[in-house]
Structure formats: C-alpha cells, structure tokens
Design a protein around this motif. Sequence first.
Motif, short mmCIF file in Angstrom:
data_model
loop_
_atom_site.label_atom_id
_atom_site.label_comp_id
_atom_site.label_asym_id
_atom_site.label_seq_id
_atom_site.Cartn_x
_atom_site.Cartn_y
_atom_site.Cartn_z
N SER A 417 0.81 -1.21 0.00
CA SER A 417 0.00 0.00 0.00
C SER A 417 0.85 1.26 0.00
N ASN A 418 0.22 2.39 -0.35
CA ASN A 418 0.86 3.70 -0.31
C ASN A 418 2.13 3.76 -1.15
N ASN A 419 2.01 3.30 -2.38
CA ASN A 419 3.05 3.47 -3.38
C ASN A 419 2.38 4.06 -4.62
N ASN A 420 2.99 3.87 -5.77
CA ASN A 420 2.38 4.35 -7.02
C ASN A 420 2.35 3.23 -8.05
N PHE A 421 1.93 2.06 -7.62
CA PHE A 421 1.79 0.95 -8.55
C PHE A 421 0.58 1.18 -9.45
N THR A 422 0.71 0.75 -10.69
CA THR A 422 -0.32 1.00 -11.70
C THR A 422 -0.71 -0.32 -12.38
N GLY A 423 -1.59 -0.20 -13.37
CA GLY A 423 -2.03 -1.38 -14.11
C GLY A 423 -3.12 -2.12 -13.37
N THR A 424 -3.45 -3.28 -13.88
CA THR A 424 -4.50 -4.08 -13.27
C THR A 424 -3.96 -4.89 -12.10
N LEU A 425 -4.86 -5.35 -11.26
CA LEU A 425 -4.46 -6.19 -10.13
C LEU A 425 -3.87 -7.50 -10.63
N PRO A 426 -2.85 -8.03 -9.96
CA PRO A 426 -2.09 -9.18 -10.47
C PRO A 426 -2.82 -10.51 -10.26
N THR A 427 -3.72 -10.83 -11.17
CA THR A 427 -4.51 -12.06 -11.07
C THR A 427 -3.64 -13.29 -10.94
N LYS A 428 -2.55 -13.35 -11.69
CA LYS A 428 -1.67 -14.52 -11.65
C LYS A 428 -1.04 -14.73 -10.28
#
Length: 671
Positions: A417-428
């Motif tokens: 949490s509290n970062n700047n990760f982007t894209g979709t949630l990592p389903t794999k």
Amino acid sequence: MRGNITQITSLDLSSNSFGGQIPWDSLNPEKQTFLDLSYNNFEGQLPQICSNSTRKTFLCDSSESDKLVGPLPLNLKSLSLYGNLLNGTLPAWLYSLPSLQDLYLSHNQFTGHICEFQYNALETLGLSSNKLEGHIPRSIFQQVNLRWIDLSSNNLSGVIHLEQFSRLKKLKSLSLSFNSLSVDSVNSITYVLPNTLRYLQLSSCNITGFPYSLRSLKNLRYLDLSNNRIDGSVPQWLWNVGKDSLWNLNISHNLLTHIGKIPSKSLEYISLCSNKLQGHLPIPPPSTSLFSISNNQLVGVISSFFCNLTWIEVLDLSNNSLSGNIPPCFGKGSYWLRNLKLNGNQLEGPLPQSLVNCELLEILDVGNNKLNGSFPHWLESLPELQVLILRSNRLFGPLSNPKVRFPFQKLRIMDISNNNFTGTLPTKYFENFVAMIDAHSERLEYMGERDVGESYYSVTVVIKGFDRELVKIQKLFITIDFSSNSFTGEIPIVIGKLNSLKDLHFSHNKLSGLIPPSLGNLSNLEWLDLSSNELFGNIPLQLAAELYQLQILNLSDNKLEGPIPRGRQFETFNNDSYSENVGLCGFPLSKSCSNDGAQHDQGGDDDGDHNNGMIDWKVVMMGYGSGMVIGISIGLLVLFSRSFNYWFHKRFGGGRCRKTSARLRRRRRSN
C-alpha cells in the motif's frame, strides 16, 4: 490411566494426552521416587494432608476429604507435573519431603504463596508460569545444592538482593523475570555471584543499573536484563562478562543512550531494541545470528560490513533514522537470513536484488522508507517468503506477469500500500497464493516460536484503520493490502478462492466494474475495504449472506447503486460504510428504496449477469386488470430499458459484458 501400580518406583508418562484427575490412589506414592506426568492435560488440585482414625498422616483427595489417596511420598526424589492444567495452592506435604531434589511444577495454574521448605535437598526448582504471589521464601537461599531456579512469570513481589544468591555455590541458572519483584542492583564489591552461573534472567525486575557483581561471571552464557530502567551508556566492562562464553545478550527495553564498539567475540544473539540509543549504527561481530536494534535514534548509513554476517538469521534495524541506500551486497553471503526488517527509516534507492540469494527468507519488511524503482519481481523466486511489506515507499509501475511458474506460494501477508503501482491487479499472483487457501491449525502457532523465539518475529500492519505491531505473528493471520495506489480495472473473481483471508484492502485506487459476488466465499474475512474507487452496480447479496465474521466494511466513495443487502453482519454497519454512493438506498441510510428498486437482483452471478435475465413480474402483473397483453408489453419494455442501460454503462462506463449481451439477444429471439 487406571490400575494399581504397586511395585514401580520410577514412572514416566510425560508428553501424552492424559486428562482428568491424576489417579494418585493408583500410583502408590509411598514407593515412588521418580514421577513424571509433565506435558499432559491433567487438571484439578494436588492431594492434601489428612489423618485417619489411627491418627496417622495420609494424603486425601482434595475434592473428597474422606477419600484416602495413600501415605506421604517420603521417598520421592523427583516430581514433574510441568505443563498441565493443575490449580489450587501448593500442598503442605510438598515442603516436607526430606529426599525431594527436583520439583517441576511450571506452566500450570497454581495460586497462593510459596511456603518454607523444611529440608535442604533441593537441586532444581521450577515454578514458573503460574499465578503464585507473595515473597520468595528464605529457605530457598539455604538450599546449598540448588543448581537451577526458575520462578519467572508469576506475581511474586518484594525486594531481592542479588547478594542472597551468593551463598548458592552450585547455582548454574537463575530466572526471576516477569514478576513484581525489585532486584537491588547496588554496586557492591563485598560479594560475588557464584562463578558457576551460566544463565541469568532478570527481565522486568525494576533494575536501575548494571549490577557490579556481573563482573565476576567469567563463564556466563546467557544474560537477560531487558524491560528494566537502566539508563546511560553501556559500560565497556559489560563486554568482558562471560568474555569467551557469552552468546546471548538481551538489554532491550531500557533507557540506554549510548553504546560503544561491540567487540568481536562469541556473541550470537544481541538484542538492543527499544532504548534511546544515539549515534551511528554499531556493527555486530561476524558470528552474530540475531541482531535487533530497532526502535532507537540511530542515524547514518548501513555499513557494507553487514554483508559479512554470514550466519545472520534475524536482522532488525527498523524504526531508526538510517539513511542512504541499502548496500548492494546485502544478502550475498547471508544464506541463513530468515527475517529482515528495515521498516521506518529514511532509506533510498532500489531494493538490492542480491537478496534473491536468501532462499530461507520468511519475512521482508522494508515499509515506511523512501525506496524507489519498480516492483521487485525477483522476490517471486524466494520459496519460503511468507511476509512481504513494501508499504509507504516510492515504488511505481505495474506488477507484471510472474517470471517463475509458481510465485509466492507461501505468502500470507502482502502489503504494498501507499506506493504508485499501476495497471490491473495481479490475477496470476492471486492464483498462486496457496497459503491463503484453507489455512488451518490445531493450535495457535506463531512464526519463529520453534527457532529464535516468536518475540523476534514481529511486524507492523494496518488493523481496523490503525498501525498495529503484531509482537507475535500468528500463522493464521492472512491479509492483502494494495490500498492507496493507482490500480485500474476490475477486482479479479479469483480473489474469492483465498478463503482464509482475514483482511482485504483495495481502497483508494481506480478500480472499476462490479463487486464480484465471489467475495462472499471469504468466510473468514473480518475487514473489507473497497472505498474510494469507481466501482458500480449493486452490492452482491452473497456478502451479506456468507461473510459471518465481517466486523468492518467500507464501500464508501464509489458509484454503487440499488438496495443495501440485509442480514447477518450487515445489520451492524452504519452510514459511513456506504457514504458517497448516491445510488444506494435502504438501511442504514435514510434514503429508502422504491418498490421497483427493491426488486433488482443485488449483485448478479459470477459471470456478470446483472439481472439473471428475469422479467420483473410485478410490473407485468400491474397490467392484469387492463389486459394481459398490455401488462406483458410493459414488462418487456421495462426489461429492455434496464438491459440497454446496463449494457451502455458497461460498454462506455468501464467494462464489457459480452455474456450478458449474448443472453439478452437469445431471449429476444425466443420472444
């Protein structure tokens, strides 16, 4: 356990699953010299002394005063009832056995005072982890053969002078920790502690200074002075205590302000945490297996000398003011490293990929720093990783597809949490979180309890909105926290397979689409926070019907609509759980639902069918009085209107629903 054991003098029934009352009448106490019933589930009280009609002294059942157990066990040399459920006071006959050498009654529920022993034959005395109170009896200091004393974890009180133990010339181990005692640490040279002493544990004994008498302990191996009120600098002479033998030093949780250079010696376990230490980070000896210096006021960088700790298992430098980069050599030679905590500093730069060499790593906590760079995908290959905390850094970018076949299979706590990760949630990743599925245990288990001790396996997580330190990490505590990033797209349906989750946090992202009804499968979930996203549609009925353990729910600040489901835990949530969703209605909101709105299917099925393809038959029957044809026409018109609105929302408002559209086309053709 029944039968008359009349001839056996030595009996060991330890580490079984025996329960109930101890059958003293079958043990023939008169002939017993060695009796070991430890590590069972025996309960009740020990027998008491009574007299029969001939005025002879016997043992009687404490619950039945007229039931004789047998004669006094005057020949008893060793009695071990360690680790049972026994209660009541210690009976008087225990103090009057002339041959008693070893008495082990630790880890029970005994109460009352410790009385005076009538004979001086004791060699080992273990009464720890009970509920005993009062002063330590004087007769203990007259047991000249005593080698081992453990009175820790009781409610004993009074002032103890270390000088009193100087008479016990054979004493090897002394533990008075975790009582209400005050150990007088007056620096006197008029007495010395026995040079035979190997283990000295005086934690939580109200000690205000390093006892001068420690200087004489040349063979000391284990010294615990933690949780006291010792202030000032660590004296240089302390490093000469047990110069060639001391391997465990614990002076944590005091008021120490300065520490000099730690000499290169045989120390393996060093705990200096929770003091007020200032200055630069000291370097432990190469032999160190555990080094904990967290919660101090240390500054400067982490020296590359830490890369030389080839035997290190636990390294905790958290909650200081350390700065600079983590040395790139970190972990190259530390193959035994299992617990690395650097949380709460000012560390910068990337996480060194050399940590991939630490194949035994179980806990990696580098949260609350200034680390940058992309997600360290190489962590996937660490086979033992169970706790990963990267929260509150400056990490960015997407969580790309896994680089290994089975990533993160043992992971149970993941907080990015509290970062700047982007894209979709990592389903794999979610598909491979095997440890989060059907986790169970026959007893409460904690990380590290069978190795270095569970107290060295702590971690700070967010629980119910607050930072909480888990001083021990329970193996069934399973949580995912991806909040306060920039993730987009829908919540993966596969999350519903992680049925051992306790906490799930996806708040403050840019997630869209429906709330998956599969989240209703998370039967152990206690906290669900999906707030501050762009989720729309109804709240699935499955959440209200299946989440029996849910204590906190936050769906606020989304685009949800329709009636709030009723039942079970949902009856306990207030307005805050649903605020800033203008389309929601029903309890506990003041906005009521119309009759029409109340008939919407609340959540759909797992493949996204919003209304399950059902005609609103109440609308159809409205036209019954004026003709069935008109009623059916109105019903079909309403159905088409709702289906079109839903398709339009999915097509242009953040997601497709091809299965739903296909079903509607088939139904139109059939009609």
